[in-house]
Design a protein around this motif. Structure first.
Motif, short mmCIF file in Angstrom:
data_model
loop_
_atom_site.label_atom_id
_atom_site.label_comp_id
_atom_site.label_asym_id
_atom_site.label_seq_id
_atom_site.Cartn_x
_atom_site.Cartn_y
_atom_site.Cartn_z
N ILE A 176 0.79 -1.10 0.04
CA ILE A 176 0.06 -0.22 -0.26
C ILE A 176 0.90 1.37 0.03
CG2 ILE A 176 -1.79 1.42 1.35
CD1 ILE A 176 -2.67 -1.30 2.34
N SER A 177 1.95 1.05 0.69
CA SER A 177 2.58 2.52 0.84
C SER A 177 3.36 2.91 -0.27
CB SER A 177 3.44 2.25 2.17
OG SER A 177 4.50 1.44 1.93
N ALA A 178 3.86 4.24 -0.08
CA ALA A 178 4.70 4.76 -1.25
C ALA A 178 6.01 4.17 -0.97
CB ALA A 178 4.54 6.17 -1.20
N PRO A 179 7.11 4.53 -1.76
CA PRO A 179 8.50 4.31 -1.61
C PRO A 179 8.85 4.89 -0.11
CG PRO A 179 8.34 5.18 -3.49
CD PRO A 179 6.83 5.32 -3.13
N ALA A 180 9.68 4.22 0.54
CA ALA A 180 9.91 4.34 2.06
C ALA A 180 10.82 5.64 1.93
CB ALA A 180 10.73 3.44 2.59
N GLU A 181 11.82 5.95 1.01
CA GLU A 181 12.64 7.16 0.83
C GLU A 181 12.44 7.91 -0.28
OE1 GLU A 181 16.66 6.54 1.52
OE2 GLU A 181 16.51 4.96 2.97
N PRO A 182 12.46 9.40 -0.14
CA PRO A 182 12.18 10.25 -1.25
C PRO A 182 13.31 10.16 -2.18
CG PRO A 182 12.53 11.43 0.55
CD PRO A 182 12.41 10.11 0.99
N ARG A 183 12.95 10.21 -3.45
CA ARG A 183 13.96 10.26 -4.66
C ARG A 183 14.84 11.29 -4.37
NH1 ARG A 183 9.49 9.06 -9.09
NH2 ARG A 183 8.29 10.57 -7.71
N GLY A 184 16.17 11.16 -4.69
CA GLY A 184 17.15 12.27 -4.34
C GLY A 184 17.15 13.41 -5.64
N ALA A 244 2.88 21.88 -6.46
CA ALA A 244 2.49 23.40 -6.48
C ALA A 244 0.78 23.29 -6.55
CB ALA A 244 2.58 24.18 -7.72
N GLU A 245 0.34 22.19 -7.03
CA GLU A 245 -1.19 21.93 -6.69
C GLU A 245 -1.50 21.26 -5.26
OE1 GLU A 245 -1.91 18.92 -9.64
OE2 GLU A 245 -1.68 20.41 -11.41
N GLY A 246 -0.56 20.75 -4.69
CA GLY A 246 -0.84 20.19 -3.47
C GLY A 246 -1.03 18.71 -3.24
N THR A 247 -0.87 18.12 -4.59
CA THR A 247 -1.06 16.67 -4.32
C THR A 247 0.00 16.02 -3.88
OG1 THR A 247 -0.43 16.53 -6.76
CG2 THR A 247 -2.70 16.82 -6.34
N VAL A 248 1.34 16.31 -3.96
CA VAL A 248 2.66 15.56 -3.44
C VAL A 248 3.11 16.68 -2.44
CG1 VAL A 248 4.95 15.02 -4.19
CG2 VAL A 248 2.90 14.36 -5.73
N ARG A 249 3.80 16.06 -1.50
CA ARG A 249 4.30 16.84 -0.31
C ARG A 249 5.48 16.21 0.09
NH1 ARG A 249 -0.86 18.08 3.47
NH2 ARG A 249 -1.84 19.67 1.81
N GLY A 250 6.55 16.83 0.64
CA GLY A 250 7.59 16.31 1.53
C GLY A 250 8.75 16.50 0.88
N ALA A 251 9.78 15.65 1.08
CA ALA A 251 11.35 15.83 0.59
C ALA A 251 11.35 15.78 -0.80
CB ALA A 251 12.30 14.94 1.37
N GLU A 252 10.26 15.13 -1.58
CA GLU A 252 10.56 14.88 -3.11
C GLU A 252 10.45 16.12 -3.75
OE1 GLU A 252 8.26 12.10 -4.93
OE2 GLU A 252 9.74 10.45 -4.68
N CYS A 253 9.62 17.24 -3.12
CA CYS A 253 9.28 18.34 -3.61
C CYS A 253 10.42 19.22 -3.73
CB CYS A 253 8.01 19.13 -2.82
SG CYS A 253 6.33 18.59 -3.18
N ALA A 254 11.12 19.24 -2.60
CA ALA A 254 12.44 20.01 -2.48
C ALA A 254 13.29 19.44 -3.30
CB ALA A 254 12.77 20.09 -0.93
N ASN A 255 13.57 18.13 -3.44
CA ASN A 255 14.56 17.71 -4.30
C ASN A 255 14.44 17.83 -5.89
OD1 ASN A 255 15.77 16.37 -1.98
ND2 ASN A 255 15.13 14.59 -2.21
N ALA A 256 12.87 17.67 -6.03
CA ALA A 256 12.80 17.84 -7.69
C ALA A 256 13.10 19.41 -7.75
CB ALA A 256 11.19 17.55 -7.69
N GLU A 257 12.50 20.24 -7.01
CA GLU A 257 12.57 21.60 -7.30
C GLU A 257 14.06 21.98 -7.32
OE1 GLU A 257 10.92 25.99 -5.53
OE2 GLU A 257 10.57 24.21 -4.68
N GLN A 258 14.89 21.48 -6.62
CA GLN A 258 16.36 21.77 -6.52
C GLN A 258 17.03 21.56 -7.91
OE1 GLN A 258 18.76 20.23 -3.33
NE2 GLN A 258 20.55 21.18 -3.98
N ALA A 259 16.53 20.23 -8.31
CA ALA A 259 17.14 19.69 -9.57
C ALA A 259 16.62 20.66 -10.65
CB ALA A 259 16.52 18.18 -9.83
N VAL A 260 15.32 20.84 -10.65
CA VAL A 260 14.98 21.75 -11.90
C VAL A 260 15.54 23.32 -12.03
CG1 VAL A 260 12.89 23.11 -12.74
CG2 VAL A 260 12.64 20.77 -11.99
N VAL A 261 15.93 23.66 -10.80
CA VAL A 261 16.54 25.00 -10.62
C VAL A 261 17.88 24.96 -11.14
CG1 VAL A 261 17.23 26.96 -8.86
CG2 VAL A 261 15.02 25.86 -8.69
N GLU A 262 18.55 24.00 -10.63
CA GLU A 262 19.77 23.75 -11.12
C GLU A 262 20.07 23.48 -12.64
OE1 GLU A 262 21.63 20.54 -8.74
OE2 GLU A 262 21.61 21.79 -6.74
#
Length: 96
Positions: free
Chosen positions: A38-46, A65-83
């Motif tokens: 049932i659960s999502a992956p244990a660790e967020p993707r880096g 941005a829509e609010g459907t995903v939260r957590g560390a994955e948001c920060a990691n994905a945003e950092q990768a896009v910005v870089e």
């Protein structure tokens, strides 16, 4: 004598009923799926994963941005896009 027959019939009926109940229980009420299924992956993707998969990173940022995903994955994905966007701007500035 009739009490003896009645007692035997009741005991046989109970044994058959319990046996059928234990046998048919998985069919009647299947076991709940495990927590791992049932659960999502244990660790967020880096950040490195998202840097290699920019399209997916952009989708995750949009979902954040829509609010459907939260957590560390948001920060990691945003950092990768910005870089990645920063590297592209630098390359264009340098004329490469």
């Amino acid at each position: 004598m009739t009490q003896g027959k009645t007692l035997i019939i009741v005991l046989v009926t109970l044994v058959i009923g319990f046996g059928a109940g234990f046998t048919l229980r998985p069919i009647i009420a299947p076991a709940a799926p495990s927590a791992a299924a049932i659960s999502a992956p244990a660790e967020p993707r880096g950040t490195q994963y998202f840097a290699a998969h920019l399209d997916e990173a952009r989708q995750v940022v949009a979902q954040c941005a829509e609010g459907t995903v939260r957590g560390a994955e948001c920060a990691n994905a945003e950092q990768a896009v910005v870089e990645a966007e920063g590297r592209d701007r630098f390359k264009r500035f340098m004329g490469n």
